[in-house]
Design a protein around this motif. Structure first.
Motif, mmCIF file in Angstrom:
data_model
loop_
_atom_site.group_PDB
_atom_site.id
_atom_site.type_symbol
_atom_site.label_atom_id
_atom_site.label_comp_id
_atom_site.label_asym_id
_atom_site.label_seq_id
_atom_site.Cartn_x
_atom_site.Cartn_y
_atom_site.Cartn_z
ATOM 1 N N MET A 52 0.837 -1.184 0.000
ATOM 2 C CA MET A 52 0.000 0.000 0.000
ATOM 3 C C MET A 52 0.884 1.250 0.000
ATOM 4 O O MET A 52 1.933 1.277 0.608
ATOM 5 C CB MET A 52 -0.925 -0.005 1.218
ATOM 6 C CG MET A 52 -1.952 1.112 1.164
ATOM 7 S SD MET A 52 -3.098 1.184 2.563
ATOM 8 C CE MET A 52 -3.842 -0.415 2.518
ATOM 9 N N THR A 53 0.420 2.255 -0.684
ATOM 10 C CA THR A 53 1.153 3.514 -0.798
ATOM 11 C C THR A 53 1.176 4.258 0.532
ATOM 12 O O THR A 53 0.175 4.328 1.232
ATOM 13 C CB THR A 53 0.488 4.405 -1.872
ATOM 14 O OG1 THR A 53 0.455 3.695 -3.106
ATOM 15 C CG2 THR A 53 1.234 5.704 -2.051
ATOM 16 N N LYS A 54 2.321 4.834 0.856
ATOM 17 C CA LYS A 54 2.463 5.643 2.066
ATOM 18 C C LYS A 54 2.163 7.094 1.714
ATOM 19 O O LYS A 54 2.692 7.626 0.735
ATOM 20 C CB LYS A 54 3.885 5.515 2.600
ATOM 21 C CG LYS A 54 4.122 6.202 3.917
ATOM 22 C CD LYS A 54 5.556 5.914 4.382
ATOM 23 C CE LYS A 54 5.765 6.317 5.813
ATOM 24 N NZ LYS A 54 7.130 5.980 6.246
ATOM 25 N N TRP A 55 1.291 7.720 2.502
ATOM 26 C CA TRP A 55 0.925 9.121 2.320
ATOM 27 C C TRP A 55 1.521 9.937 3.443
ATOM 28 O O TRP A 55 1.501 9.509 4.606
ATOM 29 C CB TRP A 55 -0.595 9.273 2.332
ATOM 30 C CG TRP A 55 -1.258 8.689 1.128
ATOM 31 C CD1 TRP A 55 -1.389 7.360 0.826
ATOM 32 C CD2 TRP A 55 -1.866 9.401 0.063
ATOM 33 N NE1 TRP A 55 -2.050 7.215 -0.366
ATOM 34 C CE2 TRP A 55 -2.357 8.457 -0.856
ATOM 35 C CE3 TRP A 55 -2.058 10.763 -0.200
ATOM 36 C CZ2 TRP A 55 -3.016 8.819 -2.023
ATOM 37 C CZ3 TRP A 55 -2.715 11.124 -1.357
ATOM 38 C CH2 TRP A 55 -3.181 10.158 -2.260
ATOM 39 N N VAL A 56 2.053 11.129 3.116
ATOM 40 C CA VAL A 56 2.677 11.977 4.122
ATOM 41 C C VAL A 56 2.220 13.424 3.967
ATOM 42 O O VAL A 56 1.806 13.854 2.894
ATOM 43 C CB VAL A 56 4.219 11.919 4.052
ATOM 44 C CG1 VAL A 56 4.726 10.524 4.393
ATOM 45 C CG2 VAL A 56 4.731 12.364 2.687
ATOM 46 N N GLU A 57 2.309 14.147 5.078
ATOM 47 C CA GLU A 57 2.043 15.582 5.064
ATOM 48 C C GLU A 57 3.384 16.293 5.155
ATOM 49 O O GLU A 57 4.194 15.982 6.031
ATOM 50 C CB GLU A 57 1.174 15.966 6.257
ATOM 51 C CG GLU A 57 0.866 17.455 6.317
ATOM 52 C CD GLU A 57 0.128 17.813 7.593
ATOM 53 O OE1 GLU A 57 -1.113 17.904 7.553
ATOM 54 O OE2 GLU A 57 0.816 17.984 8.634
ATOM 55 N N ILE A 58 3.602 17.242 4.250
ATOM 56 C CA ILE A 58 4.882 17.955 4.198
ATOM 57 C C ILE A 58 4.665 19.456 3.992
ATOM 58 O O ILE A 58 3.582 19.893 3.590
ATOM 59 C CB ILE A 58 5.783 17.433 3.051
ATOM 60 C CG1 ILE A 58 5.110 17.687 1.688
ATOM 61 C CG2 ILE A 58 6.138 15.976 3.238
ATOM 62 C CD1 ILE A 58 5.996 17.447 0.492
ATOM 63 N N LEU A 59 5.705 20.199 4.260
ATOM 64 C CA LEU A 59 5.859 21.587 3.827
ATOM 65 C C LEU A 59 7.149 21.594 3.014
ATOM 66 O O LEU A 59 8.106 20.892 3.363
ATOM 67 C CB LEU A 59 6.005 22.535 5.016
ATOM 68 C CG LEU A 59 4.747 22.804 5.824
ATOM 69 C CD1 LEU A 59 5.111 23.479 7.146
ATOM 70 C CD2 LEU A 59 3.790 23.686 5.046
ATOM 71 N N TYR A 60 7.195 22.360 1.916
ATOM 72 C CA TYR A 60 8.445 22.380 1.158
ATOM 73 C C TYR A 60 8.695 23.717 0.496
ATOM 74 O O TYR A 60 7.782 24.513 0.277
ATOM 75 C CB TYR A 60 8.472 21.267 0.102
ATOM 76 C CG TYR A 60 7.552 21.493 -1.081
ATOM 77 C CD1 TYR A 60 7.982 22.221 -2.184
ATOM 78 C CD2 TYR A 60 6.266 20.983 -1.102
ATOM 79 C CE1 TYR A 60 7.136 22.438 -3.272
ATOM 80 C CE2 TYR A 60 5.433 21.183 -2.175
ATOM 81 C CZ TYR A 60 5.873 21.914 -3.261
ATOM 82 O OH TYR A 60 5.046 22.126 -4.326
ATOM 83 N N SER A 61 9.969 23.946 0.211
ATOM 84 C CA SER A 61 10.419 25.090 -0.570
ATOM 85 C C SER A 61 11.429 24.576 -1.569
ATOM 86 O O SER A 61 12.172 23.628 -1.282
ATOM 87 C CB SER A 61 11.074 26.152 0.316
ATOM 88 O OG SER A 61 10.148 26.656 1.247
ATOM 89 N N ILE A 62 11.473 25.210 -2.741
ATOM 90 C CA ILE A 62 12.436 24.836 -3.772
ATOM 91 C C ILE A 62 13.239 26.082 -4.133
ATOM 92 O O ILE A 62 12.671 27.144 -4.398
ATOM 93 C CB ILE A 62 11.741 24.279 -5.031
ATOM 94 C CG1 ILE A 62 10.875 23.063 -4.683
ATOM 95 C CG2 ILE A 62 12.780 23.902 -6.095
ATOM 96 C CD1 ILE A 62 10.037 22.543 -5.834
ATOM 97 N N TYR A 63 14.576 25.924 -4.140
ATOM 98 C CA TYR A 63 15.490 27.023 -4.457
ATOM 99 C C TYR A 63 16.344 26.645 -5.663
ATOM 100 O O TYR A 63 16.672 25.467 -5.844
ATOM 101 C CB TYR A 63 16.424 27.300 -3.278
ATOM 102 C CG TYR A 63 15.706 27.706 -2.013
ATOM 103 C CD1 TYR A 63 15.493 29.047 -1.718
ATOM 104 C CD2 TYR A 63 15.250 26.746 -1.108
ATOM 105 C CE1 TYR A 63 14.833 29.431 -0.546
ATOM 106 C CE2 TYR A 63 14.589 27.118 0.058
ATOM 107 C CZ TYR A 63 14.379 28.456 0.324
ATOM 108 O OH TYR A 63 13.718 28.822 1.476
ATOM 109 N N ASP A 64 16.727 27.648 -6.464
ATOM 110 C CA ASP A 64 17.652 27.370 -7.566
ATOM 111 C C ASP A 64 19.086 27.412 -7.046
ATOM 112 O O ASP A 64 19.332 27.635 -5.851
ATOM 113 C CB ASP A 64 17.434 28.321 -8.747
ATOM 114 C CG ASP A 64 17.808 29.770 -8.454
ATOM 115 O OD1 ASP A 64 18.445 30.055 -7.416
ATOM 116 O OD2 ASP A 64 17.453 30.641 -9.274
#
Length: 192
Positions: free
Chosen positions: A1-13
């Motif tokens: 079964m697929t694992k589901w998660v709660e996240i916060l993220y940021s992406i930087y160059d």
């Protein structure tokens, strides 16, 4: 079964410029490469409540000049689209960004916006998500770029029915089937 998660993220160059950041927690299934395969593989066995940094070298590949096309402006007008710079367009199933409009011609870039860039992902892994309503609303929030608070999900386990209400959006049959592909627990449910 697929694992589901709660996240916060940021992406930087590679220059430290912020490209993208979540305004609220995001719920995602791991293993579908919504973020990136390397990141999701590591998150699957990481500890909750911690922040992780992932530096990826050109995760969306190099820029390809063959993916920059000149399209007659009439093609857009025939589809009731007014092409302007930075407009995201769907041209025959391919997503691109209008880069310029000149002399009856439109320059559209079909490269991923982050192609050719090294990216730093900063991800806070909050918790595992097991609630079915949260999985459904989380998936819909990602797909349709809406906040979860604008999504109402009701599940009738006895009659195998799910009703979904999204503010200012009606789901068609194909969109409902997409939800079932991601969430195996509801494959036998009727989505209304």
């Amino acid at each position: 079964m697929t694992k589901w998660v709660e996240i916060l993220y940021s992406i930087y160059d590679e220059n430290g410029n912020l490209l993208e950041s979540t305004q609220e927690e995001v719920i995602i299934p791991l293993g579908y490469n919504i973020l990136h395969k390397e990141i999701e593989d590591k998150l699957a066995s990481s500890e909750y409540g911690k922040e992780y940094n992932f530096l990826l070298k050109k995760p969306f590949g190099s820029r390809d000049s063959n993916l920059v096309k000149i399209i007659p402006v009439s093609e857009f007008y025939n589809r009731n689209i007014n092409p302007v710079i930075n407009l995201v367009v769907n041209v025959d199933g391919s997503i691109g960004i209008v880069r310029s409009v000149n002399s009856g011609r439109v320059l559209v870039d079909f490269n991923h916006p982050y192609a050719g860039k090294d990216l730093l992902y900063v991800i806070k892994l909050n918790r595992e998500v097991t609630d079915l309503k949260e999985k459904i609303s989380g998936l819909l929030a990602i797909i349709y770029n809406v906040t979860r608070k604008n999504i109402e999900v009701n599940i009738d386990d006895n009659n195998k029915k799910i009703s979904i209400n999204i503010k200012d959006l009606d789901l068609n049959k194909e969109q409902k089937e997409i939800i079932k592909k991601f969430i195996s627990e509801i494959k036998d449910y009727n989505i209304e």
